[in-house]
Scaffold this active site. Structure first.
Site, mmCIF file in Angstrom:
data_model
loop_
_atom_site.group_PDB
_atom_site.id
_atom_site.type_symbol
_atom_site.label_atom_id
_atom_site.label_comp_id
_atom_site.label_asym_id
_atom_site.label_seq_id
_atom_site.Cartn_x
_atom_site.Cartn_y
_atom_site.Cartn_z
ATOM 1 N N CYS A 22 -4.680 2.382 -3.749
ATOM 2 C CA CYS A 22 -3.554 2.907 -2.845
ATOM 3 C C CYS A 22 -2.247 1.871 -3.485
ATOM 4 O O CYS A 22 -1.439 1.739 -2.354
ATOM 5 C CB CYS A 22 -3.661 3.135 -1.423
ATOM 6 N N LYS A 70 -10.323 -1.440 10.249
ATOM 7 C CA LYS A 70 -10.295 -2.627 9.497
ATOM 8 C C LYS A 70 -10.722 -3.896 10.315
ATOM 9 O O LYS A 70 -10.836 -4.949 9.567
ATOM 10 C CB LYS A 70 -8.803 -2.928 9.032
ATOM 11 N N HIS A 105 0.677 -1.004 0.146
ATOM 12 C CA HIS A 105 0.220 0.030 0.101
ATOM 13 C C HIS A 105 0.943 1.168 -0.103
ATOM 14 O O HIS A 105 1.886 1.215 0.655
ATOM 15 C CB HIS A 105 -0.959 -0.059 1.216
HETATM 16 N N1 PMP Z 1 -1.757 -1.037 4.456
HETATM 17 C C1 PMP Z 1 -2.742 -1.685 4.186
HETATM 18 C C2 PMP Z 1 -2.410 -3.132 3.475
HETATM 19 C C3 PMP Z 1 -4.016 -1.110 3.952
HETATM 20 O O1 PMP Z 1 -4.908 -2.199 3.526
HETATM 21 C C4 PMP Z 1 -4.247 0.104 4.401
HETATM 22 C C5 PMP Z 1 -5.792 0.851 4.429
HETATM 23 N N2 PMP Z 1 -6.211 0.379 3.127
HETATM 24 C C6 PMP Z 1 -3.163 0.910 4.736
HETATM 25 C C7 PMP Z 1 -2.037 0.361 4.905
HETATM 26 C C8 PMP Z 1 -3.339 2.273 5.459
HETATM 27 O O2 PMP Z 1 -4.201 2.237 6.596
HETATM 28 P P1 PMP Z 1 -4.851 3.506 7.207
HETATM 29 O O3 PMP Z 1 -5.269 4.404 5.991
HETATM 30 O O4 PMP Z 1 -5.995 3.113 8.268
HETATM 31 O O5 PMP Z 1 -3.806 4.255 7.807
#
Ligand code: PMP
Length: 419
Positions: A364, A227, A124
């Protein structure tokens, strides 16, 4: 173990009965964020209704009670992820902030132009951009682990990518696009062999697998409450005590200090030196409640999730135009695919008109899309409150869309490509 009833489980999530539209909605965007059970919503409301006060500041009873709840939540997290002690649990806004703390406070002060950082192609942006910044500021090199056709980190590349210059490896346990679990145990073992530290991005894994950071022996572990049925704006950085102790604070201000004078300031002990200003108290309590809720169902949910994976995969496969981005079934119910000849946004917008929420875009993970030669994809991500009948509705809608001449259906597009 009591049998898991998805219908009963779903009843605990008020959103699904809040309005007629929500009642008939099929929510398949769980990798972006999960819905919240009443237990979590109540916990947050109850805190504001009965115990609202600032923590770690005042000596009055209300503050003492809020502080006690706040610190009890830390113990819940400690137990949930198998940490050795509660000093190793730092409250953050979420995974992104947790990773940034490690990037700015561990890596940036330590690394030089002779050092290397390793990530994978399936990260991500939250687990890429902070390391790019560190590399830019220190001159360190950023290396990338390739993937197999299944979307897992290719273990045959470990020896060529990870070497004695590698100081930090930052990888996901389960990717938000591939839905595949990486063999992080093997990567941690390799890191140890070369003396590198490992950060695990547990954002997706936390809701699907029992985590034991002590057994894994990773150095850092990051996750977000939202999540795993918890609130937004709350998350955790786990770090080994020795490493966190040696790291400078992330931000400066109230509550992270021991003593402040114009002759200099000394900082608080762990974990408080990383928790500047008034924390998200209600969020932290909601997070702990969400983990307690998850724990209650963890084993039985896993069995149902496997049924969801098997069924959804087999049903999507009945549509010949669907091209999965990765070989083999995913390990968690995340399905990433494109439909030949169709724009991802058109498909998602059409499904939205059928009250089916999925996501289209790069999720992302732009470097992963580029690696795969795609600009984006469709992602269907399920949670244990989803029903087999909802999967059937998705398949009917997709087949209907394709039968109707697909892209000819004109729909207004207003779909975010983020996350
Ligand atoms: N890493 C992964 C694998 C994710 O799925 C996400 C959220 N989509 C994030 C990092 C970032 O998480 P957050 O936006 O809650 O900080």
């Amino acid at each position: 173990m009591a049998e898991f009833s998805p219908k009963q489980f779903r009843k605990q999530f008020p959103l699904f009965s809040s309005t007629p539209l929500n009642s008939s909605m099929i929510y398949f965007d769980n990798a972006a964020t999960t819905q919240k059970p009443l237990a979590v919503i109540d916990e947050i409301a109850y805190y504001y209704q009965t115990s609202n006060a600032n923590v770690h500041r005042s000596s009055h009873q209300l503050s003492a009670s809020a502080t006690a709840k706040f610190e009890k939540a830390r113990l819940v997290v400690k137990q949930f992820i198998g940490a050795k002690n509660d000093k190793e649990i730092v409250w953050t806004k979420g995974t992104t902030e947790a990773i940034n703390i490690v990037a700015q406070c561990y890596a940036r002060p330590l690394l030089t132009k002779h050092d290397e950082i390793v990530v994978s192609y399936a990260e991500h942006h939250a687990n890429i951009v902070p390391w790019q910044q560190v590399a830019e500021h220190t001159g360190a090199k950023l290396n990338v682990l390739p993937l197999t056709s299944c979307g897992r980190i290719d273990l045959s590349s470990l020896d060529s990518v990870i070497n004695s210059n590698t100081k930090l490896i930052a990888i996901n346990m389960i990717s938000n696009v591939t839905g595949k679990r990486n063999a992080i145990e093997r990567i941690i073992a390799k890191a140890k062999a070369v003396g590198a530290k490992v950060l695990i991005d547990g954002a997706q894994a936390i809701a699907h697998e029992r985590i034991d950071v002590h057994q894994l022996d990773c150095d850092f572990f990051a996750f977000s409450a939202h999540k795993v049925f918890g609130p937004t704006g709350a998350g955790v950085l786990y770090g080994k005590e020795q490493l966190l102790t040696a790291m400078p604070p992330y931000q400066f201000g109230g509550e992270m200090i021991k003593k402040v004078s114009f002759n200099g300031t000394s900082f608080a002990d762990l974990p408080f030196k990383f928790e500047t200003g008034t924390p998200n108290i209600a969020g932290v309590l909601g997070l702990a409640k969400a983990l307690a809720f998850t724990k209650q169902y963890q084993a039985s949910m896993a069995i149902y999730e496997q049924q969801l994976i098997d069924y959804t995969h087999s049903q999507l496969k009945t549509i010949p135009q669907i091209k999965f981005l990765f070989d083999e079934k995913p390990d968690i119910p995340i399905f990433s695919f494109v439909i030949e000849g169709e724009h991802n946004q058109d498909v998602a917008a059409y499904l939205d008109t059928r009250n089916i929420a999925i996501r289209a875009g790069h999720h992302c993970a732009m470097p992963l899309m580029e690696y795969l030669g795609q600009t984006g994809c469709l992602r269907v991500s399920l949670a244990p409150y989803n029903l087999i009948s909802e999967v059937d509705s998705l398949i009917v809608a997709l087949k209907g869309y394709l039968a109707a001449g697909a892209g000819h259906t004109s729909v207004q597009m207003n779909v975010s490509t983020e996350q």
